[in-house]
Enzyme design. Structure first.
Site, PDB file in Angstrom:
ATOM      1  N   ASP A  27       1.597  44.735  -7.265  1.00 57.53           N
ATOM      2  CA  ASP A  27       1.736  46.194  -7.178  1.00 57.53           C
ATOM      3  C   ASP A  27       2.897  46.577  -6.264  1.00 57.53           C
ATOM      4  O   ASP A  27       3.628  47.528  -6.537  1.00 57.53           O
ATOM      5  CB  ASP A  27       0.432  46.834  -6.688  1.00 57.53           C
ATOM      6  CG  ASP A  27      -0.476  47.205  -7.862  1.00 57.53           C
ATOM      7  OD1 ASP A  27      -0.178  46.775  -8.995  1.00 57.53           O
ATOM      8  OD2 ASP A  27      -1.476  47.910  -7.657  1.00 57.53           O
ATOM      9  N   LYS A  41      -1.622  31.518   2.477  1.00 52.86           N
ATOM     10  CA  LYS A  41      -1.813  31.829   3.893  1.00 52.86           C
ATOM     11  C   LYS A  41      -2.332  30.543   4.551  1.00 52.86           C
ATOM     12  O   LYS A  41      -3.414  30.493   5.143  1.00 52.86           O
ATOM     13  CB  LYS A  41      -2.812  33.001   4.014  1.00 52.86           C
ATOM     14  CG  LYS A  41      -2.971  33.561   5.404  1.00 52.86           C
ATOM     15  CD  LYS A  41      -1.782  34.375   5.879  1.00 52.86           C
ATOM     16  CE  LYS A  41      -1.999  34.863   7.306  1.00 52.86           C
ATOM     17  NZ  LYS A  41      -0.772  35.337   7.938  1.00 52.86           N
TER      18      LYS A  41
END
Ligand code: NAD
Length: 353
Positions: A247, A187
């Site tokens: 996930d 980021k």
């Protein structure tokens, strides 16, 4: 070759899928002339019950004497109100062995295309590997506390250069062994830690000129994972982003039950476990899908012992069993033959070369 493996079945379906792993280890030992021995030890809730600690000394000692660790799963409602948490056992063992590199392969099986919540046209041929930093970053940074009488809060994201270099290096090596394509996720438009991460990726890339590396912001990567998963091969990222993205990626396959993982340290000593939890809702019913556990055995053979052919033998057997229409209850495939945990294990073993 002689290797000893510490088996930590844990809780819930852990013992059932570990029994499956043990049978596969025995079958591989017989076929491949490798001497693989095992011993079983407590972790998680069962260790709290038997030893008063989620990771007893005896388990640590046994793992230290072993060449690799296989873990089932820990946790369950029985320990929901316990001050000692089964999951602490998992965090402690990762820390004790400095298992900083978490490898999560996500490959769609052709036979399971219909089980994916995504369109077949999107997931066909998905085959990626997420390399997640596991022992640093926001989950471990200090201070992490409430302040001003509970009116403010702080969590800290800290990484050393060395912590970033080693995981990024693992990812380049992983990419080198696959299709030589690496996506680094960060980021960097907001976080200083991500800007440093990006610089180090560029530095380390100088040692791997064959690997094609590019950078992706985490928000864009999250979208691309479900709109265009085949655009990725190896993804490397820090702890928090890796937790969430791995996930997210796991749902592509349509079942938690089929995915393995590895957590490695600098000496390629590793802990191998399926990505799912202890599934207390089906524990003791012989319904658990053993495939994630069995593919964790294959990862162990490959990454800790360098046994690529035996690993491929297991992976191919799983693939062919699924292609021939055998599943466990969690895989909702029309016209498939539903097998129990023990039947699926025997079927996979019967398909080994
Ligand atoms: P879970 O992964 O155990 O189960 C989620 C759902 O998937 C359940 O319906 C379960 O029946 C099903 N499922 C999971 N694995 C399966 C398999 N191999 N075959 C068939 N179905 C399967 O997640 P949860 O219910 O959120 O957590 C249960 C317990 O596991 C909690 O105590 C949690 O803390 C623990 N947990 C442990 C680990 C670990 O040991 N690494 C990871 C995640 C959760």
């Amino acid at each position: 070759m002689k290797k000893h493996i510490a088996l930590l079945p844990g809780d819930g379906i852990g013992p059932e899928i570990m029994a499956a792993a043990k049978k596969v280890i025995t079958a591989i030992s017989e076929r491949e002339q490798i001497q693989l021995t095992t011993s079983e030890h407590d972790i998680g809730g069962s260790a709290i019950d038997n030893h008063g600690a989620p990771l007893p000394e005896s388990t640590i000692n046994a793992c230290e004497q072993s060449d690799a660790i296989l873990l089932g799963a820990v946790g369950g409602p029985k320990w929901a109100d316990s001050t000692l948490r089964p999951e602490q056992g998992l965090l402690q063992i990762r820390k004790h062995f400095n298992l900083y590199a978490n490898l999560r392969p996500v490959a769609i099986f052709d036979a399971l295309l219909h089980a994916s919540p995504l369109k077949e046209s999107i997931v066909t041929n998905s085959d990626l590997m997420i390399v997640r930093e596991l022992t640093g970053g926001l989950y471990f940074g200090q201070p992490s506390e409430r302040r001003d009488g509970g009116n403010s809060v702080v969590d800290s994201l800290t990484y050393t250069r060395q912590e970033m270099v080693r995981i990024i290096d693992t990812a380049f090596k992983t990419a080198l062994a696959r299709s030589k394509k690496l996506t680094s996720v960060d980021k960097a438009n907001v976080l200083e830690s991500s800007r440093m991460w990006r610089e180090i990726v560029e530095e380390v890339s100088q040692n791997y000129p064959e690997v094609d590396v590019h950078h992706e912001l985490v928000d864009a990567a999250a979208m691309k994972l479900i709109t265009n998963p085949t655009s990725f091969d190896v993804i490397v990222t820090e702890n928090l982003f890796g937790d969430i993205l791995s996930d997210e990626a796991s749902v592509i396959t349509g079942s938690l039950g089929v995915l393995p993982s590895a957590s490695l340290n600098e000496n390629d000593f590793g802990l191998y476990e399926p990505i799912h939890g202890s599934a207390p809702d089906i524990a003791g019913t012989n319904k658990a899908n053993p495939i994630g556990m069995i593919l964790s055995v294959a990862m162990m053979l490959k990454y800790s012992f360098g046994l690529h052919e035996p690993a491929k033998n297991i992976e191919d057997a799983v693939d062919r069993v699924l292609n021939d229409g055998y599943v466990t209850t969690d895989l909702k495939i029309e016209d498939a033959t539903v097998l129990s945990t023990t039947e699926m294990t025997e079927k996979i073993i019967s398909y080994l070369k």
